[in-house]
Design an enzyme around this catalytic site. Structure first.
Site, mmCIF file in Angstrom:
data_model
loop_
_atom_site.group_PDB
_atom_site.id
_atom_site.type_symbol
_atom_site.label_atom_id
_atom_site.label_comp_id
_atom_site.label_asym_id
_atom_site.label_seq_id
_atom_site.Cartn_x
_atom_site.Cartn_y
_atom_site.Cartn_z
ATOM 1 N N GLU A 192 2.218 -7.149 1.519
ATOM 2 C CA GLU A 192 3.734 -7.212 1.870
ATOM 3 C C GLU A 192 4.545 -7.836 0.457
ATOM 4 O OE1 GLU A 192 4.848 -9.869 5.041
ATOM 5 O OE2 GLU A 192 3.081 -9.248 6.029
ATOM 6 N N GLU B 190 4.316 -3.478 0.211
ATOM 7 C CA GLU B 190 4.081 -2.596 1.328
ATOM 8 C C GLU B 190 3.755 -3.161 2.425
ATOM 9 O OE1 GLU B 190 0.501 -2.632 1.690
ATOM 10 O OE2 GLU B 190 0.380 -3.930 0.135
#
Length: 352
Positions: free
Chosen positions: A316, A173
């Site tokens: 991430e 994310e």
């Protein structure tokens, strides 16, 4: 596929495939269960894929990118403009996870599910629900309809990955302020005080942390999300990225595609998915312990035991990508290793 249809598609793991995978491990000329958790993970992946001849060659990390209106409360070290910048760098192949993914032989797939402006990049999947959520401190983050649609984006993305030929997917994310939304969601799911689940995120002073805790506490008091309704929780105090990741775990379970949990945000989404469908618990593959305080509580609630403990807190999908290497090494032995018969060695037998 709709959320309702997806929930009906989720079935228990394929026990026959898992038994065959365990038999293969036990036939290799090594001590029984010598690779420990790595053997168990490949057995679980066999159950997810429905075959003991599962393939892990094509790998990707899907990064759900979205902004959070609560950033205007000053609960993050950086402004929400960073979300768009990193989303574009994910497409350009220059963000942190891109370098790590290349080393692991994995593709990076950024999904714009709610970035606050239009983003440029040929590799971005454009699934924007809105230009960021509302400020959860002042009003519910999104409508229930938006939450369901964002979950369905995650479901559709999981199926898309399967159709593209990916064998295993790491979840990630990007969204400034999403440790605040995650803290609120976990507090609601576990009925835990905000101070127990709220951390410093990407870096806050003690005063900043205290403000973040207050924002989470007061938002939960104002909107009273239903502890037993993850969609209600996500809509009132969550984020589009959390919704999308929740859908990824549901979709992966429905279509038989392994999904790796990353850190606390991915873990919170996995917990939402399990609360929607208990069977999803069987499908969960954790990667690393997270430095955020909610992480341990999530691991306990999900009964998962991540392999990696490296004090990571980047996001991430970087932690999940780190698991690709050990899985590849274990899979190489699984497929290519000599059996006891090949080596003319008497097979080990269980002693207990």
């Amino acid at each position: 596929m709709t959320l309702e249809q997806t929930l009906k598609q989720i079935a228990p793991l394929d026990s026959e495939a898992m038994a065959r995978a365990k038999y293969r491990w036990d036939s290799l000329s090594k001590p029984l269960h010598g690779l420990g958790d790595l053997e168990d993970l490949l057995i679980r992946i066999a159950g997810i894929r429905g075959t003991a001849r599962m393939n892990l060659r094509r790998k990707c990390v899907v990064v759900m990118c979205s902004d959070n209106g609560v950033v205007e409360e000053g609960i993050s070290q950086t402004g929400q403009e960073v979300t768009a910048i990193i989303t574009e760098s994910l497409s350009a192949g220059t963000s942190t996870v891109c370098h790590m993914a290349r080393a692991a032989g994995a593709d990076v797939i950024p999904v714009d599910i709610g970035v606050s402006r239009e983003v440029k990049g040929d590799r971005i999947l454009r699934r924007k629900i809105a230009y960021g959520t509302k400020n959860l401190y002042k009003e519910p983050a999104m409508t229930r309809e938006q939450a369901v649609r964002a979950i369905e984006v995650g479901i559709e993305t999981a199926y898309w990955c399967k159709q593209q030929g990916y064998d295993i997917v790491a979840t990630g994310e990007m969204g400034i302020g999403n440790t605040t939304t995650t803290a609120a969601v976990v507090a609601a799911l576990l009925h835990a005080p905000a101070e127990l689940v709220t951390g410093r995120g990407s870096g806050l002073t003690t005063a900043g942390l205290e403000k973040k805790i207050r924002v989470v506490t007061e938002a939960l008091e104002k909107w009273q999300p239903d502890q037993h309704d993850p969609v209600d929780i996500l809509s009132k105090v969550g984020g589009f990225d959390l919704c999308g990741l929740t859908g990824m775990f549901l979709g992966g379970a429905a279509c038989g595609l392994p999904m790796l949990i990353d850190g606390v945000i991915s873990g919170a989404a996995a917990l939402c998915a399990v609360r929607m469908c208990e069977t999803v618990r069987e499908y969960l593959i954790p990667s690393h312990h997270t430095a955020e305080p909610a992480g341990v509580l999530i691991e306990q609630a999900l009964d998962v035991h991540p392999l990696i403990d490296a004090h990571m807190a980047l996001g991430e999908g970087t932690g999940a990508v780190c698991l690709f290497g050990p899985l590849d090494m274990a899979a190489s032995l699984y497929y290519n290793g000599n059996t006891f018969d090949d080596s003319n060695i008497e097979a080990y037998v269980p002693l207990v």
